[in-house]
Motif scaffolding. Sequence first.
Motif, short mmCIF file in Angstrom:
data_model
loop_
_atom_site.label_atom_id
_atom_site.label_comp_id
_atom_site.label_asym_id
_atom_site.label_seq_id
_atom_site.Cartn_x
_atom_site.Cartn_y
_atom_site.Cartn_z
N LEU A 73 7.13 -37.93 -17.34
CA LEU A 73 5.83 -37.24 -17.31
C LEU A 73 4.72 -38.12 -17.87
O LEU A 73 3.60 -38.12 -17.35
CB LEU A 73 5.90 -35.93 -18.09
N ARG A 74 5.03 -38.88 -18.93
CA ARG A 74 4.01 -39.79 -19.50
C ARG A 74 3.61 -40.85 -18.47
O ARG A 74 2.44 -41.18 -18.33
CB ARG A 74 4.52 -40.44 -20.77
N LEU A 75 4.60 -41.39 -17.75
CA LEU A 75 4.28 -42.38 -16.71
C LEU A 75 3.43 -41.76 -15.61
O LEU A 75 2.48 -42.39 -15.12
CB LEU A 75 5.57 -42.94 -16.11
N LEU A 76 3.76 -40.55 -15.22
CA LEU A 76 3.00 -39.88 -14.16
C LEU A 76 1.58 -39.56 -14.60
O LEU A 76 0.65 -39.60 -13.79
CB LEU A 76 3.71 -38.59 -13.74
N ALA A 77 1.39 -39.23 -15.86
CA ALA A 77 0.07 -38.85 -16.36
C ALA A 77 -0.82 -40.05 -16.66
O ALA A 77 -2.04 -39.91 -16.75
CB ALA A 77 0.22 -38.00 -17.62
N ASP A 78 -0.25 -41.24 -16.77
CA ASP A 78 -1.01 -42.44 -17.10
C ASP A 78 -1.70 -42.98 -15.85
O ASP A 78 -1.03 -43.41 -14.90
CB ASP A 78 -0.06 -43.49 -17.66
N PRO A 79 -3.03 -42.97 -15.82
CA PRO A 79 -3.75 -43.46 -14.63
C PRO A 79 -3.45 -44.93 -14.30
O PRO A 79 -3.57 -45.34 -13.15
CB PRO A 79 -5.23 -43.28 -14.97
N ALA A 80 -3.05 -45.72 -15.28
CA ALA A 80 -2.75 -47.13 -15.05
C ALA A 80 -1.32 -47.35 -14.55
O ALA A 80 -0.97 -48.46 -14.16
CB ALA A 80 -2.97 -47.93 -16.34
N SER A 81 -0.53 -46.31 -14.55
CA SER A 81 0.87 -46.43 -14.14
C SER A 81 1.00 -46.47 -12.61
O SER A 81 0.28 -45.76 -11.90
CB SER A 81 1.66 -45.23 -14.67
N PRO A 82 1.93 -47.27 -12.11
CA PRO A 82 2.16 -47.28 -10.66
C PRO A 82 3.02 -46.10 -10.19
O PRO A 82 3.26 -45.95 -9.01
CB PRO A 82 2.92 -48.60 -10.45
N VAL A 83 3.45 -45.24 -11.12
CA VAL A 83 4.31 -44.12 -10.79
C VAL A 83 3.47 -42.91 -10.39
O VAL A 83 2.58 -42.50 -11.13
CB VAL A 83 5.22 -43.77 -12.00
N ASP A 129 6.35 -23.95 -14.19
CA ASP A 129 5.38 -24.72 -14.98
C ASP A 129 5.37 -26.19 -14.57
O ASP A 129 4.31 -26.82 -14.51
CB ASP A 129 5.69 -24.61 -16.48
N GLN A 130 6.56 -26.74 -14.30
CA GLN A 130 6.63 -28.14 -13.87
C GLN A 130 6.00 -28.34 -12.50
O GLN A 130 5.30 -29.33 -12.27
CB GLN A 130 8.08 -28.64 -13.88
N LEU A 131 6.19 -27.40 -11.59
CA LEU A 131 5.54 -27.49 -10.28
C LEU A 131 4.03 -27.46 -10.43
O LEU A 131 3.31 -28.23 -9.77
CB LEU A 131 6.03 -26.37 -9.36
N LEU A 132 3.53 -26.60 -11.30
CA LEU A 132 2.09 -26.55 -11.56
C LEU A 132 1.60 -27.84 -12.20
O LEU A 132 0.51 -28.33 -11.86
CB LEU A 132 1.75 -25.35 -12.46
N TRP A 133 2.39 -28.41 -13.11
CA TRP A 133 2.02 -29.68 -13.74
C TRP A 133 1.84 -30.75 -12.67
O TRP A 133 0.86 -31.48 -12.67
CB TRP A 133 3.09 -30.09 -14.76
N HIS A 134 2.80 -30.84 -11.75
CA HIS A 134 2.71 -31.84 -10.67
C HIS A 134 1.49 -31.57 -9.79
O HIS A 134 0.81 -32.50 -9.37
CB HIS A 134 3.99 -31.85 -9.83
N THR A 135 1.20 -30.32 -9.52
CA THR A 135 0.03 -29.97 -8.71
C THR A 135 -1.25 -30.42 -9.41
O THR A 135 -2.11 -31.07 -8.80
CB THR A 135 -0.02 -28.45 -8.46
N HIS A 136 -1.37 -30.11 -10.69
CA HIS A 136 -2.58 -30.46 -11.44
C HIS A 136 -2.75 -31.97 -11.61
O HIS A 136 -3.87 -32.46 -11.73
CB HIS A 136 -2.59 -29.78 -12.80
N HIS A 137 -1.65 -32.70 -11.63
CA HIS A 137 -1.72 -34.15 -11.81
C HIS A 137 -1.64 -34.91 -10.48
O HIS A 137 -1.62 -36.14 -10.47
CB HIS A 137 -0.60 -34.63 -12.76
N HIS A 138 -1.59 -34.17 -9.38
CA HIS A 138 -1.55 -34.77 -8.04
C HIS A 138 -0.39 -35.75 -7.91
O HIS A 138 -0.56 -36.87 -7.40
CB HIS A 138 -2.88 -35.45 -7.69
N THR A 139 0.77 -35.34 -8.39
CA THR A 139 1.97 -36.16 -8.30
C THR A 139 3.01 -35.47 -7.43
O THR A 139 2.92 -34.27 -7.17
CB THR A 139 2.57 -36.42 -9.71
N GLY A 140 3.97 -36.23 -6.99
CA GLY A 140 5.02 -35.69 -6.12
C GLY A 140 6.31 -35.42 -6.87
O GLY A 140 6.60 -36.06 -7.87
N LEU A 141 7.05 -34.46 -6.35
CA LEU A 141 8.39 -34.16 -6.85
C LEU A 141 9.28 -33.97 -5.63
O LEU A 141 9.05 -33.08 -4.83
CB LEU A 141 8.39 -32.90 -7.71
N TRP A 142 10.27 -34.85 -5.50
CA TRP A 142 11.21 -34.77 -4.39
C TRP A 142 12.58 -34.39 -4.95
O TRP A 142 13.00 -34.91 -5.98
CB TRP A 142 11.32 -36.12 -3.67
#
Length: 103
Positions: free
Chosen positions: A52-62, A82-95
Amino acid sequence: MPGQDPGSDLADARGLAAAHQLPVADQIVDVLDLVDARADNPALRRGYARALRLLADPASPVHGMVAVSRTAITPADRPYEDQLLWHTHHHTGLWLVRNESAI
Protein backbone atom coordinates in the motif's frame (compact mmCIF):
# COMPACT_ATOMS: atom_id res chain seq x y z
CA MET A 1 -2.39 -19.60 6.31
CA PRO A 2 0.62 -19.22 8.57
CA GLY A 3 3.58 -21.40 7.71
CA GLN A 4 2.55 -22.22 4.14
CA ASP A 5 5.04 -22.06 1.28
CA PRO A 6 4.09 -19.11 -0.95
CA GLY A 7 5.95 -20.50 -4.00
CA SER A 8 2.99 -21.72 -6.05
CA ASP A 9 0.88 -18.64 -5.22
CA LEU A 10 3.74 -16.38 -6.29
CA ALA A 11 4.11 -18.33 -9.54
CA ASP A 12 0.36 -17.98 -10.15
CA ALA A 13 0.54 -14.23 -9.54
CA ARG A 14 3.51 -13.89 -11.91
CA GLY A 15 1.58 -15.88 -14.50
CA LEU A 16 -1.42 -13.57 -14.30
CA ALA A 17 0.82 -10.50 -14.57
CA ALA A 18 2.51 -11.98 -17.64
CA ALA A 19 -0.80 -12.98 -19.24
CA HIS A 20 -2.09 -9.40 -18.89
CA GLN A 21 1.27 -7.88 -19.80
CA LEU A 22 1.50 -6.13 -16.43
CA PRO A 23 5.07 -5.03 -15.74
CA VAL A 24 6.32 -6.23 -12.36
CA ALA A 25 8.20 -3.51 -10.49
CA ASP A 26 8.40 -5.25 -7.13
CA GLN A 27 7.41 -8.58 -5.63
CA ILE A 28 6.10 -8.68 -2.10
CA VAL A 29 5.25 -11.99 -0.55
CA ASP A 30 2.83 -11.29 2.26
CA VAL A 31 3.44 -14.43 4.31
CA LEU A 32 1.17 -14.53 7.31
CA ASP A 33 2.71 -15.18 10.67
CA LEU A 34 0.70 -15.87 13.82
CA VAL A 35 0.33 -12.14 14.56
CA ASP A 36 -0.72 -11.24 11.01
CA ALA A 37 -3.19 -14.13 10.81
CA ARG A 38 -5.27 -12.63 13.60
CA ALA A 39 -5.84 -9.35 11.74
CA ASP A 40 -8.88 -9.08 9.48
CA ASN A 41 -7.55 -5.72 8.33
CA PRO A 42 -4.93 -6.47 5.67
CA ALA A 43 -3.37 -3.01 6.10
CA LEU A 44 -2.07 -4.22 9.48
CA ARG A 45 0.00 -6.97 7.83
CA ARG A 46 3.60 -5.99 7.13
CA GLY A 47 3.79 -7.16 3.51
CA TYR A 48 0.41 -5.78 2.50
CA ALA A 49 1.13 -2.47 4.26
CA ARG A 50 4.39 -2.21 2.31
CA ALA A 51 2.48 -2.73 -0.95
CA LEU A 52 0.00 0.00 0.00
CA ARG A 53 2.87 2.41 0.75
CA LEU A 54 4.34 1.73 -2.70
CA LEU A 55 0.96 2.27 -4.33
CA ALA A 56 0.36 5.53 -2.46
CA ASP A 57 3.79 6.98 -3.28
CA PRO A 58 3.50 9.19 -6.39
CA ALA A 59 7.19 8.57 -7.18
CA SER A 60 6.73 4.79 -7.13
CA PRO A 61 6.50 2.85 -10.40
CA VAL A 62 3.91 0.57 -8.74
CA HIS A 63 0.32 1.21 -9.85
CA GLY A 64 -1.44 -1.99 -8.86
CA MET A 65 -1.15 -5.33 -7.16
CA VAL A 66 -1.85 -8.94 -7.99
CA ALA A 67 -3.29 -11.08 -5.20
CA VAL A 68 -3.94 -14.80 -5.34
CA SER A 69 -7.55 -14.40 -4.23
CA ARG A 70 -9.89 -12.18 -2.33
CA THR A 71 -9.29 -14.24 0.80
CA ALA A 72 -5.54 -13.62 0.45
CA ILE A 73 -6.41 -9.98 1.10
CA THR A 74 -8.98 -10.71 3.82
CA PRO A 75 -11.86 -13.14 4.27
CA ALA A 76 -13.85 -10.43 6.08
CA ASP A 77 -16.33 -8.53 3.91
CA ARG A 78 -16.03 -5.02 5.34
CA PRO A 79 -12.22 -4.79 5.34
CA TYR A 80 -12.21 -6.17 1.78
CA GLU A 81 -14.69 -3.51 0.69
CA ASP A 82 -12.49 -0.92 2.39
CA GLN A 83 -9.52 -2.13 0.33
CA LEU A 84 -11.52 -1.88 -2.90
CA LEU A 85 -12.44 1.70 -1.98
CA TRP A 86 -8.79 2.44 -1.15
CA HIS A 87 -7.75 1.27 -4.62
CA THR A 88 -10.53 3.33 -6.20
CA HIS A 89 -9.50 6.49 -4.34
CA HIS A 90 -5.83 5.98 -5.20
CA HIS A 91 -6.54 5.05 -8.84
CA THR A 92 -4.66 1.78 -8.50
CA GLY A 93 -5.43 -1.68 -9.80
CA LEU A 94 -6.12 -4.92 -7.99
CA TRP A 95 -6.01 -8.16 -9.97
CA LEU A 96 -7.02 -11.50 -8.51
CA VAL A 97 -5.54 -14.76 -9.79
CA ARG A 98 -8.67 -16.61 -8.66
CA ASN A 99 -11.72 -14.42 -8.96
CA GLU A 100 -14.15 -14.15 -6.09
CA SER A 101 -16.71 -16.53 -7.58
CA ALA A 102 -14.04 -19.23 -8.13
CA ILE A 103 -13.23 -19.54 -4.43
